[in-house]
Design a protein around this motif. Structure first.
Motif, PDB file in Angstrom:
ATOM      1  N   THR A 180      -5.832-107.674 -79.625  1.00 17.68           N
ATOM      2  CA  THR A 180      -6.855-108.624 -80.039  1.00 17.68           C
ATOM      3  C   THR A 180      -7.571-108.099 -81.288  1.00 17.68           C
ATOM      4  OG1 THR A 180      -8.636-107.642 -78.738  1.00 17.68           O
ATOM      5  CG2 THR A 180      -7.204-109.231 -77.612  1.00 17.68           C
ATOM      6  N   ILE A 181      -8.270-108.993 -81.964  1.00 14.44           N
ATOM      7  CA  ILE A 181      -9.060-108.580 -83.125  1.00 14.44           C
ATOM      8  C   ILE A 181     -10.106-107.544 -82.728  1.00 14.44           C
ATOM      9  CG2 ILE A 181     -10.718-109.365 -84.855  1.00 14.44           C
ATOM     10  CD1 ILE A 181      -7.859-110.173 -85.456  1.00 14.44           C
ATOM     11  N   ALA A 182     -10.726-107.754 -81.563  1.00 14.23           N
ATOM     12  CA  ALA A 182     -11.737-106.805 -81.090  1.00 14.23           C
ATOM     13  C   ALA A 182     -11.122-105.421 -80.871  1.00 14.23           C
ATOM     14  CB  ALA A 182     -12.368-107.313 -79.794  1.00 14.23           C
ATOM     15  N   GLU A 183      -9.906-105.362 -80.360  1.00 17.75           N
ATOM     16  CA  GLU A 183      -9.251-104.072 -80.132  1.00 17.75           C
ATOM     17  C   GLU A 183      -8.938-103.374 -81.453  1.00 17.75           C
ATOM     18  OE1 GLU A 183      -6.722-104.166 -76.072  1.00 17.75           O
ATOM     19  OE2 GLU A 183      -6.103-105.662 -77.548  1.00 17.75           O
ATOM     20  N   LEU A 184      -8.463-104.131 -82.414  1.00 16.10           N
ATOM     21  CA  LEU A 184      -8.167-103.532 -83.720  1.00 16.10           C
ATOM     22  C   LEU A 184      -9.451-103.017 -84.368  1.00 16.10           C
ATOM     23  CD1 LEU A 184      -5.569-106.110 -85.068  1.00 16.10           C
ATOM     24  CD2 LEU A 184      -5.109-103.771 -84.310  1.00 16.10           C
ATOM     25  N   TRP A 185     -10.530-103.744 -84.203  1.00 11.05           N
ATOM     26  CA  TRP A 185     -11.813-103.322 -84.758  1.00 11.05           C
ATOM     27  C   TRP A 185     -12.309-102.049 -84.078  1.00 11.05           C
ATOM     28  CZ3 TRP A 185     -16.716-102.803 -82.602  1.00 11.05           C
ATOM     29  CH2 TRP A 185     -17.767-102.661 -83.527  1.00 11.05           C
ATOM     30  N   ALA A 186     -12.036-101.926 -82.770  1.00 11.76           N
ATOM     31  CA  ALA A 186     -12.530-100.786 -81.995  1.00 11.76           C
ATOM     32  C   ALA A 186     -11.639 -99.552 -82.126  1.00 11.76           C
ATOM     33  CB  ALA A 186     -12.643-101.168 -80.517  1.00 11.76           C
ATOM     34  N   MET A 187     -10.443 -99.683 -82.653  1.00 10.81           N
ATOM     35  CA  MET A 187      -9.503 -98.566 -82.688  1.00 10.81           C
ATOM     36  C   MET A 187     -10.058 -97.320 -83.381  1.00 10.81           C
ATOM     37  SD  MET A 187      -6.565 -97.423 -81.737  1.00 10.81           S
ATOM     38  CE  MET A 187      -5.190 -96.354 -82.172  1.00 10.81           C
ATOM     39  N   PRO A 188     -10.690 -97.422 -84.564  1.00  7.57           N
ATOM     40  CA  PRO A 188     -11.221 -96.202 -85.194  1.00  7.57           C
ATOM     41  C   PRO A 188     -12.229 -95.460 -84.312  1.00  7.57           C
ATOM     42  CG  PRO A 188     -11.157 -98.003 -86.781  1.00  7.57           C
ATOM     43  CD  PRO A 188     -10.855 -98.604 -85.446  1.00  7.57           C
ATOM     44  N   LEU A 189     -13.098 -96.207 -83.634  1.00  6.60           N
ATOM     45  CA  LEU A 189     -14.085 -95.573 -82.763  1.00  6.60           C
ATOM     46  C   LEU A 189     -13.407 -94.910 -81.567  1.00  6.60           C
ATOM     47  CD1 LEU A 189     -17.057 -95.002 -82.122  1.00  6.60           C
ATOM     48  CD2 LEU A 189     -17.121 -97.196 -80.914  1.00  6.60           C
ATOM     49  N   MET A 190     -12.382 -95.565 -81.012  1.00  7.59           N
ATOM     50  CA  MET A 190     -11.675 -94.999 -79.870  1.00  7.59           C
ATOM     51  C   MET A 190     -10.932 -93.717 -80.258  1.00  7.59           C
ATOM     52  SD  MET A 190     -12.386 -96.887 -77.232  1.00  7.59           S
ATOM     53  CE  MET A 190     -14.015 -97.105 -77.960  1.00  7.59           C
ATOM     54  N   ILE A 191     -10.408 -93.679 -81.479  1.00  6.03           N
ATOM     55  CA  ILE A 191      -9.757 -92.454 -81.951  1.00  6.03           C
ATOM     56  C   ILE A 191     -10.779 -91.331 -82.070  1.00  6.03           C
ATOM     57  CG2 ILE A 191      -8.650 -91.375 -83.953  1.00  6.03           C
ATOM     58  CD1 ILE A 191      -7.110 -93.957 -84.385  1.00  6.03           C
ATOM     59  N   ARG A 192     -11.953 -91.651 -82.599  1.00  6.68           N
ATOM     60  CA  ARG A 192     -13.005 -90.629 -82.714  1.00  6.68           C
ATOM     61  C   ARG A 192     -13.438 -90.143 -81.333  1.00  6.68           C
ATOM     62  NH1 ARG A 192     -17.685 -92.770 -86.506  1.00  6.68           N
ATOM     63  NH2 ARG A 192     -18.343 -90.587 -86.366  1.00  6.68           N
ATOM     64  N   LEU A 193     -13.516 -91.062 -80.372  1.00  3.20           N
ATOM     65  CA  LEU A 193     -13.889 -90.670 -79.018  1.00  3.20           C
ATOM     66  C   LEU A 193     -12.836 -89.733 -78.431  1.00  3.20           C
ATOM     67  CD1 LEU A 193     -15.579 -90.806 -76.471  1.00  3.20           C
ATOM     68  CD2 LEU A 193     -14.437 -92.976 -75.893  1.00  3.20           C
ATOM     69  N   ALA A 194     -11.565 -90.052 -78.633  1.00  2.00           N
ATOM     70  CA  ALA A 194     -10.490 -89.191 -78.130  1.00  2.00           C
ATOM     71  C   ALA A 194     -10.564 -87.799 -78.761  1.00  2.00           C
ATOM     72  CB  ALA A 194      -9.134 -89.833 -78.415  1.00  2.00           C
ATOM     73  N   LEU A 195     -10.878 -87.741 -80.041  1.00  2.10           N
ATOM     74  CA  LEU A 195     -11.008 -86.453 -80.726  1.00  2.10           C
ATOM     75  C   LEU A 195     -12.209 -85.669 -80.205  1.00  2.10           C
ATOM     76  CD1 LEU A 195     -10.185 -87.580 -84.381  1.00  2.10           C
ATOM     77  CD2 LEU A 195      -8.720 -86.220 -82.871  1.00  2.10           C
ATOM     78  N   VAL A 196     -13.307 -86.385 -79.934  1.00  2.41           N
ATOM     79  CA  VAL A 196     -14.506 -85.740 -79.388  1.00  2.41           C
ATOM     80  C   VAL A 196     -14.204 -85.134 -78.016  1.00  2.41           C
ATOM     81  CG1 VAL A 196     -16.758 -86.264 -78.347  1.00  2.41           C
ATOM     82  CG2 VAL A 196     -16.249 -87.030 -80.669  1.00  2.41           C
TER      83      VAL A 196
END
Length: 218
Positions: A180-196
């Motif tokens: 979804t568009i919302a998922e694509l928008w959230a992907m950068p934040l989710m990557i940062r969360l995974a790195l954290v």
């Protein structure tokens, strides 16, 4: 802590050389890291694309979502872990104890790490769960699908993130199952969360190795 530091300073001023320092420090409790990162192979862009496609065939969206997964709690736990480890390393350095290269990096960059964790916490709102599809499968139930996608990507990228790798991974996924568009928008934040989360676990490893090093010197 202050008395120990003062004692070390007296020895330094009174002796001709650097004193041998034998100090047993009390251990601060360290919050458990959010989770242990998977030790997976670093994939090429081509293999990341295939892995994205494979993941798309496995993840199932919940039609009637139940309780949601506490992403904010995971980020908060990682923050507390890094803070506790940093405080412990700072105390050791103040007492004149040698630190590893990894520990020195964490000490030098602690403020940058905390700033990025703070940004993740500020942007993880409950509103995410209203627009992001969540999973229904077993242990993954309640997790936003894009969170699991980001976790999988970071694991196979060995926490070394490049734009081309992200693009290939998502292209592979969307060839099987569009996001979804919302998922694509959230992907950068989710990557940062995974790195954290990975950083929280690695901080615990750094502290454990530092403690082993101190015991060996005692």
């Amino acid at each position: 802590m202050r008395r120990a530091r003062d004692g070390v300073e007296v020895r330094r001023r009174g002796g001709r050389g650097q004193p041998a320092i034998f100090i047993r420090r009390s251990r601060r409790p360290t919050p458990a890291a959010a989770g242990e990162p998977a030790d997976l192979e670093r994939f090429t862009p081509e293999r990341l694309k295939q892995q994205g496609a494979n993941l798309a065939t496995r993840l199932r969206i919940a039609r009637h979502p139940g309780p949601t997964f506490p992403l904010w709690d995971f980020a908060r736990r990682s923050k507390l872990t890094v803070e506790a480890v940093n405080a412990d390393l700072t105390e050791g350095a103040a007492l004149g104890q040698s630190v590893s290269t990894a520990a020195e990096w964490l000490l030098d960059n602690g403020y940058i790490v905390q700033r990025h964790i703070g940004d993740v916490l500020d942007n993880l709102s409950k509103g995410f769960y209203e627009v992001l599809p969540v999973l229904e499968d077993g242990g993954l139930a309640g997790r936003p699908r894009i969170y699991e996608i980001a976790q999988e990507f970071v694991a196979h990228a060995d926490s070394d993130v490049y734009e081309r790798d992200i693009v290939e991974f998502l292209l592979g996924f969307q060839e099987i199952n569009p996001l979804t568009i919302a998922e694509l928008w959230a992907m950068p934040l989710m990557i940062r969360l995974a790195l954290v989360e990975n950083l929280g676990y690695l901080a615990v490893q750094i502290r454990q190795r530092q403690q082993q090093h101190e015991r060996a010197d005692f």
